[in-house]
Design an enzyme around this catalytic site. Structure first.
Site, short mmCIF file in Angstrom:
data_model
loop_
_atom_site.label_atom_id
_atom_site.label_comp_id
_atom_site.label_asym_id
_atom_site.label_seq_id
_atom_site.Cartn_x
_atom_site.Cartn_y
_atom_site.Cartn_z
N TYR A 1 0.82 -1.26 -0.13
CA TYR A 1 0.00 0.14 -0.09
C TYR A 1 0.79 1.07 0.09
CZ TYR A 1 -3.69 3.39 1.15
OH TYR A 1 -4.56 4.46 1.30
N ASP B 1 9.41 3.54 1.21
CA ASP B 1 8.17 4.33 1.68
C ASP B 1 8.13 4.08 3.44
OD1 ASP B 1 5.60 4.69 2.76
OD2 ASP B 1 4.49 3.88 0.94
N LYS C 1 2.59 9.53 8.65
CA LYS C 1 2.05 9.43 10.15
C LYS C 1 3.06 10.07 11.21
CE LYS C 1 0.11 5.16 8.20
NZ LYS C 1 -0.98 4.92 8.30
C1 LIG Z 1 3.11 2.25 3.62
C2 LIG Z 1 2.22 3.35 3.44
N1 LIG Z 1 2.37 4.37 2.38
C3 LIG Z 1 1.48 5.22 2.26
C4 LIG Z 1 0.46 5.49 2.92
C5 LIG Z 1 -0.61 6.66 2.67
O1 LIG Z 1 -0.35 7.51 3.69
P1 LIG Z 1 -1.58 8.63 3.92
O2 LIG Z 1 -2.70 7.95 4.52
O3 LIG Z 1 -1.15 9.49 4.90
O4 LIG Z 1 -2.16 9.20 2.60
C6 LIG Z 1 0.18 4.59 4.13
C7 LIG Z 1 -1.11 4.88 5.06
O5 LIG Z 1 -1.34 3.76 5.62
C8 LIG Z 1 1.11 3.55 4.30
O6 LIG Z 1 0.86 2.51 5.10
#
Ligand SMILES: Cc1ncc(COP(=O)(O)O)c(C=O)c1O
Length: 482
Positions: free
Chosen positions: A185, A280, A308
């Site tokens: 994700y 990420d 986060k």
């Molecule tokens: C690994 C990862 N990347 C990107 C995101 C997206 O972040 P946001 O919810 O702040 O858009 C998330 C959200 O849970 C995530 O777990």
């Protein structure tokens, strides 16, 4: 292992062996009569939550705004958060292992950070659109903790930061393809809603997204280095690979845990093909340690995506950082030569997000919060493993520090290599996860979708031991529990 909080890396071969055994088994759901009692809890003890969220359905699609709040049998409305706990509007208390989906490592509503935010709010208001000193302080601090971040650009969310990282990678390399691990994700941008949750599912969730938007997105089966290399070889004739983007602990926050050396191996493959490596670290950044997952694995990405924890749970959590020459593609300002990778955002890098980020990170360093949270994660996992053994259940518990996984239905481990099984079992396995989430909730524990727990510094041994008793009450009601 700079700034690392984790005591050990899990034995991934052993975890996969047990996960495979789990999805071969028939389901072991909660016994039906016990599930009735769970539903009674919601009917009898959560009446205000039900009334509020029923009403919300009239004005909010589905009744809640946040995907993680879509709980079975209905969402709970939360009124108060403090330390390890949440309280709903009916006055029920819960041990909070959702932690808002990951940003909170210091515990809920942590006063020293909140007070700094209020001070800044009183002096500069929430936003001015002009530069604030805390933007510099945050960028400097991130550089200190994560040295690969030579420069940093703050954005509104992890999703935005991933979009920006991909744009910069394409602008910098002049190449076009972006490769992710199936099931990972990376937010909900057009190009990244591709093979979400389950490898091989490609555009299954891409409703409303034109094909062209993900034409240059590709996936490889998680941890299959050979497949990644073959894709990159083929891409040489098709516009080249701009970047490989990875969740460093494995797709879905390590639900498919990564072998210890994998990130480093991908770094080498990226170098061989002239592609950028984007880590990420939206979940892992500062949760796994002040140096992030890259500090733990000793790998240097070209770009890192943050979210986060970067604002300690305060709004507008997103940012991208990395090599100076790549980051310079973002140089801000109005107008330009057309060479820059365009990013923006009215509220990006507002003073409140930056002050929250600076003080949350400083407090995490001072208190050693990532290590304390990881210790709580270890204690919870050992407890879960013990009860799974005692009860003779095929479930699997493992953790990467303060990210704890408890797989009971194994739904996330299905994949398209066995499409018949996937089609037949996806729904019942998903429903079992929803029931598990409800059963934990009725025992006073909030989890992430019934299968993941984030621990924080507020999770003392007493809190964890209390939660272990509650988990055992639920697990002892499963079909097949001895
Ligand atoms: C690994 C990862 N990347 C990107 C995101 C997206 O972040 P946001 O919810 O702040 O858009 C998330 C959200 O849970 C995530 O777990």
């Amino acid at each position: 292992m700079t700034g690392c909080a984790m005591s050990e890396w899990p034995d991934t071969d052993e975890i996969y062996r047990r996960l495979k055994a789990l999805i071969k088994e028939p389901l072991h759901p909660i016994r039906r009569e016990r599930m009735q009692e769970v539903l009674c809890y919601f009917d009898e003890k959560c009446t205000r939550s039900r009334a509020l969220t029923d009403k919300a359905r009239e004005y909010i699609p589905g009744g809640v705004q946040h995907n993680l709040a879509f709980n079975y049998p209905f969402p709970l409305a939360v009124e108060k958060a403090e330390g390890a706990y949440l309280w709903d509007v009916d006055g029920n208390r819960y041990i909070d292992f959702l932690q808002a989906g990951g940003p909170i490592v210091l515990g809920n509503n942590y006063a020293p950070v909140r007070e700094k935010v209020i001070e800044t709010l009183l002096s500069s208001g929430p936003v001015t659109g002009l530069f604030h000193e805390y933007e510099l302080k945050l960028a400097e601090l991130i550089h200190r903790f994560v040295p690969s971040v030579e420069m940093f650009r703050m954005l509104g969310s992890g999703t935005e930061a991933v979009m920006a990282a991909i744009r910069a990678a394409r602008a910098f390399t002049g190449k076009v393809k972006v490769i992710k691990a199936g099931g990972a994700y990376h937010g909900w941008s057009d190009s990244m809603v591709y093979s979400l949750h389950i490898p091989g599912t490609r555009r299954r969730e891409a409703t409303g997204i034109p094909r062209g938007a993900s034409r240059h997105t590709q996936e490889f089966y998680p941890h299959d280095l050979g497949a990644l290399r073959r894709l990159m070889q083929r891409n040489r004739l098709r516009g080249g690979t701009a970047a490989v983007i990875l969740e460093p602990v494995g797709p879905e926050s390590g639900t498919r845990p990564v072998p210890r050396d994998f990130n480093r191996q991908v770094r080498q493959v990226c170098d061989e093909f002239g592609a950028l490596l984007i880590l990420d670290e939206v979940v892992t950044g500062f949760r796994l340690g002040m140096g992030g997952a890259q500090g733990y694995f000793g790998v240097t990405p070209d770009l890192t995506v943050f979210g986060k924890c970067i604002t300690g749970g305060f709004p507008m959590a997103g940012g991208v950082g990395g090599r100076r020459e790549v980051m310079m593609r973002f140089a801000a300002g109005i107008g330009g030569t057309g060479e820059r990778a365009y990013v923006g955002g009215t509220l990006s890098a507002n003073p409140l997000s930056c002050v929250a980020g600076v003080h949350a990170l400083l407090e995490m360093e001072r208190t050693n919060a990532p290590a304390l949270a990881a210790k709580a994660g270890d204690r919870l996992t050992r407890g879960l493993e013990g009860m799974i053994d005692r009860l003779g259940l095929p479930f699997v518990a493992y953790n990467q520090g303060s990210i704890v996984h408890l797989e009971t239905s194994g739904v996330m481990l299905l994949d398209l290599r066995n499409p018949v099984k996937l089609m037949r079992e996806l729904k019942p396995r998903k429903h079992m996860m929803e029931e598990m989430g409800a059963a934990y909730m009725a025992q006073g524990i909030v989890t992430l979708a019934g299968s993941r727990m984030y621990t924080s510094m507020a999770d003392t041994d007493e809190v964890i031991d209390d939660s272990r008793d509650r988990f055992e009450t639920v697990l002892s009601t499963m079909e097949g529990a001895g």
